[in-house]
Write a protein that holds these residues in place. Structure first.
Motif, PDB file in Angstrom:
ATOM      1  N   VAL A   1      25.677  34.111  51.888  1.00  0.00           N
ATOM      2  CA  VAL A   1      25.048  33.594  50.957  1.00  0.00           C
ATOM      3  C   VAL A   1      25.502  32.134  50.883  1.00  0.00           C
ATOM      4  O   VAL A   1      24.761  31.112  50.375  1.00  0.00           O
ATOM      5  CB  VAL A   1      25.064  33.964  49.624  1.00  0.00           C
ATOM      6  N   THR A   2      26.710  31.605  51.320  1.00  0.00           N
ATOM      7  CA  THR A   2      26.958  30.165  51.225  1.00  0.00           C
ATOM      8  C   THR A   2      26.170  29.068  51.674  1.00  0.00           C
ATOM      9  O   THR A   2      25.804  28.298  50.778  1.00  0.00           O
ATOM     10  CB  THR A   2      28.381  29.865  51.981  1.00  0.00           C
ATOM     11  N   VAL A   3      25.618  28.989  52.718  1.00  0.00           N
ATOM     12  CA  VAL A   3      24.914  28.078  53.474  1.00  0.00           C
ATOM     13  C   VAL A   3      23.430  28.060  52.765  1.00  0.00           C
ATOM     14  O   VAL A   3      23.326  26.979  52.341  1.00  0.00           O
ATOM     15  CB  VAL A   3      25.096  27.696  55.006  1.00  0.00           C
ATOM     16  N   PRO A   4      22.780  29.173  52.702  1.00  0.00           N
ATOM     17  CA  PRO A   4      21.496  28.929  52.114  1.00  0.00           C
ATOM     18  C   PRO A   4      21.704  28.534  50.538  1.00  0.00           C
ATOM     19  O   PRO A   4      20.753  27.724  50.306  1.00  0.00           O
ATOM     20  CB  PRO A   4      21.135  30.461  52.038  1.00  0.00           C
TER      21      PRO A   4
ATOM     22  N   VAL B   1      13.466  29.875  51.701  1.00  0.00           N
ATOM     23  CA  VAL B   1      14.898  30.108  52.142  1.00  0.00           C
ATOM     24  C   VAL B   1      15.371  31.477  51.833  1.00  0.00           C
ATOM     25  O   VAL B   1      16.019  32.047  52.315  1.00  0.00           O
ATOM     26  CB  VAL B   1      15.743  29.059  51.336  1.00  0.00           C
ATOM     27  N   ILE B   2      14.584  31.867  50.560  1.00  0.00           N
ATOM     28  CA  ILE B   2      15.302  33.193  49.939  1.00  0.00           C
ATOM     29  C   ILE B   2      14.618  34.135  50.633  1.00  0.00           C
ATOM     30  O   ILE B   2      15.413  35.257  50.806  1.00  0.00           O
ATOM     31  CB  ILE B   2      14.877  33.225  48.572  1.00  0.00           C
ATOM     32  N   MET B   3      13.462  34.119  51.050  1.00  0.00           N
ATOM     33  CA  MET B   3      12.801  35.332  51.637  1.00  0.00           C
ATOM     34  C   MET B   3      13.415  35.712  53.045  1.00  0.00           C
ATOM     35  O   MET B   3      13.597  36.656  53.649  1.00  0.00           O
ATOM     36  CB  MET B   3      11.283  34.887  52.036  1.00  0.00           C
TER      37      MET B   3
ATOM     38  N   HIS C   1      11.136  27.404  60.554  1.00  0.00           N
ATOM     39  CA  HIS C   1      10.573  28.166  61.544  1.00  0.00           C
ATOM     40  C   HIS C   1      11.530  28.149  62.341  1.00  0.00           C
ATOM     41  O   HIS C   1      11.550  29.344  63.408  1.00  0.00           O
ATOM     42  CB  HIS C   1       9.444  27.220  62.086  1.00  0.00           C
ATOM     43  N   GLY C   2      12.543  27.592  62.677  1.00  0.00           N
ATOM     44  CA  GLY C   2      13.734  27.697  63.515  1.00  0.00           C
ATOM     45  C   GLY C   2      14.531  28.743  62.980  1.00  0.00           C
ATOM     46  O   GLY C   2      14.812  29.555  63.858  1.00  0.00           O
ATOM     47  N   LEU C   3      14.900  29.105  61.747  1.00  0.00           N
ATOM     48  CA  LEU C   3      15.663  30.295  61.447  1.00  0.00           C
ATOM     49  C   LEU C   3      14.868  31.267  61.472  1.00  0.00           C
ATOM     50  O   LEU C   3      15.205  32.318  61.616  1.00  0.00           O
ATOM     51  CB  LEU C   3      15.945  29.902  59.875  1.00  0.00           C
ATOM     52  N   PHE C   4      13.669  31.345  61.258  1.00  0.00           N
ATOM     53  CA  PHE C   4      12.631  32.507  61.687  1.00  0.00           C
ATOM     54  C   PHE C   4      12.755  33.084  63.009  1.00  0.00           C
ATOM     55  O   PHE C   4      12.964  34.121  63.130  1.00  0.00           O
ATOM     56  CB  PHE C   4      11.312  32.005  61.107  1.00  0.00           C
ATOM     57  N   ILE C   5      12.719  32.161  63.974  1.00  0.00           N
ATOM     58  CA  ILE C   5      12.596  32.285  65.465  1.00  0.00           C
ATOM     59  C   ILE C   5      13.941  33.205  65.408  1.00  0.00           C
ATOM     60  O   ILE C   5      14.240  34.180  66.108  1.00  0.00           O
ATOM     61  CB  ILE C   5      12.369  31.307  66.366  1.00  0.00           C
ATOM     62  N   TRP C   6      15.088  32.438  65.121  1.00  0.00           N
ATOM     63  CA  TRP C   6      16.507  33.010  65.330  1.00  0.00           C
ATOM     64  C   TRP C   6      16.684  34.414  64.662  1.00  0.00           C
ATOM     65  O   TRP C   6      17.015  35.210  65.324  1.00  0.00           O
ATOM     66  CB  TRP C   6      17.536  32.309  64.812  1.00  0.00           C
TER      67      TRP C   6
ATOM     68  N   GLY D   1       6.499  19.442  43.215  1.00  0.00           N
ATOM     69  CA  GLY D   1       7.282  20.558  42.890  1.00  0.00           C
ATOM     70  C   GLY D   1       6.792  21.890  43.586  1.00  0.00           C
ATOM     71  O   GLY D   1       7.527  22.709  43.813  1.00  0.00           O
ATOM     72  N   ALA D   2       5.423  22.064  43.948  1.00  0.00           N
ATOM     73  CA  ALA D   2       4.907  22.966  44.668  1.00  0.00           C
ATOM     74  C   ALA D   2       5.444  22.936  45.904  1.00  0.00           C
ATOM     75  O   ALA D   2       5.869  24.353  46.597  1.00  0.00           O
ATOM     76  CB  ALA D   2       3.420  22.838  44.857  1.00  0.00           C
ATOM     77  N   HIS D   3       5.861  22.006  46.551  1.00  0.00           N
ATOM     78  CA  HIS D   3       6.229  22.037  48.091  1.00  0.00           C
ATOM     79  C   HIS D   3       7.754  22.224  47.901  1.00  0.00           C
ATOM     80  O   HIS D   3       8.174  23.253  48.602  1.00  0.00           O
ATOM     81  CB  HIS D   3       6.128  20.571  48.644  1.00  0.00           C
ATOM     82  N   PHE D   4       8.418  21.930  47.170  1.00  0.00           N
ATOM     83  CA  PHE D   4       9.973  22.370  46.750  1.00  0.00           C
ATOM     84  C   PHE D   4       9.926  23.908  46.590  1.00  0.00           C
ATOM     85  O   PHE D   4      10.812  24.518  47.161  1.00  0.00           O
ATOM     86  CB  PHE D   4      10.381  21.641  45.645  1.00  0.00           C
ATOM     87  N   LEU D   5       9.055  24.259  45.765  1.00  0.00           N
ATOM     88  CA  LEU D   5       9.153  25.759  45.371  1.00  0.00           C
ATOM     89  C   LEU D   5       8.745  26.737  46.694  1.00  0.00           C
ATOM     90  O   LEU D   5       9.605  27.796  46.754  1.00  0.00           O
ATOM     91  CB  LEU D   5       8.312  26.157  44.359  1.00  0.00           C
ATOM     92  N   LEU D   6       7.801  26.031  47.186  1.00  0.00           N
ATOM     93  CA  LEU D   6       7.465  27.097  48.393  1.00  0.00           C
ATOM     94  C   LEU D   6       8.582  27.239  49.540  1.00  0.00           C
ATOM     95  O   LEU D   6       8.773  28.088  49.959  1.00  0.00           O
ATOM     96  CB  LEU D   6       6.301  26.426  49.351  1.00  0.00           C
TER      97      LEU D   6
END
Length: 202
Positions: free
Chosen positions: A15-18, A74-76, A123-128, A64-69
């Motif tokens: 959880v640290t880095v996220p 990140v959480i998902m 997207h990079g994190l998703f691929i990994w 704000g919408a961009h930030f929340l999305l």
């Protein structure tokens, strides 16, 4: 049926880095008017030598919408793949995806003068994460990998959703998604070179 916290990846390594990414993004959002001129990616200023912007610009958002999305994403991704997260490998994937994304935009998308947001890195994190699923013999990994590839291909061919553009108040930088995903691939290769990404689970 009770939901147990033990079902979630909640160790310090996971959880640290996220959490740090979310905190920095929140600070950048709250103090946008004070910091954005110094840290947001702007092509002309990067060309003049302010190269730190290729990394720091990702933490800022259009509204704000961009930030929340992006925060929700990140959480998902943490919920999906957090079992594979360590401080070291998350940082490596995050940083390589960030730099490849911004450098790809700088060299190959000359029409983009300014860029903000975490979506390229995500997207990079998703691929990994999808590849880690596949290594762990999780069938969903194949579905996730195919899904993100089809999403990127659809965006490249048909363009971004107008609804999303209206929501975030800016054009969606679809090339950032492409370059961020490629950054994830480069990060995997880098981790393999460091022997932090063995091809087989023991």
């Amino acid at each position: 049926m009770r939901l147990s916290l033990s079902a979630f990846p909640i160790s310090v390594q996971q959880v640290t880095v996220p959490a740090i990414v979310l905190i920095i993004s929140l600070v950048a959002f709250i103090f946008d008017s004070s910091f954005s001129d110094l840290f947001v990616y702007q092509r002309s200023l990067v060309t003049q030598g302010e190269v730190w912007r290729v990394f720091t610009g990702h933490f800022f958002h259009t509204n704000g919408a961009h930030f929340l999305l992006n925060s929700a994403a990140v959480i998902m991704l943490w919920a999906l793949h957090g079992q594979f997260y360590t401080i070291k490998n998350y940082l490596i994937v995050f940083m390589i995806s960030a730099v490849i994304c911004a450098v790809g935009i700088h060299w190959f998308s000359p029409n983009i003068e300014q860029y903000v947001g975490l979506s390229g890195i995500l997207h990079g994190l998703f691929i990994w994460g999808a590849i880690e699923d596949i290594k762990a013999k999780e069938r969903t990994g194949y579905l996730l990998l195919i899904g993100v590839i089809l999403k990127i291909a659809h965006e490249q061919y048909y363009g971004a959703s107008e609804d999303v553009a209206d929501l975030i108040g800016a054009n969606v930088a679809i090339n950032a998604h492409l370059w961020g995903a490629l950054g994830g691939v480069f990060a995997i290769l880098f981790l393999m070179a460091l022997k932090l990404f063995p091809l087989k689970k023991h």
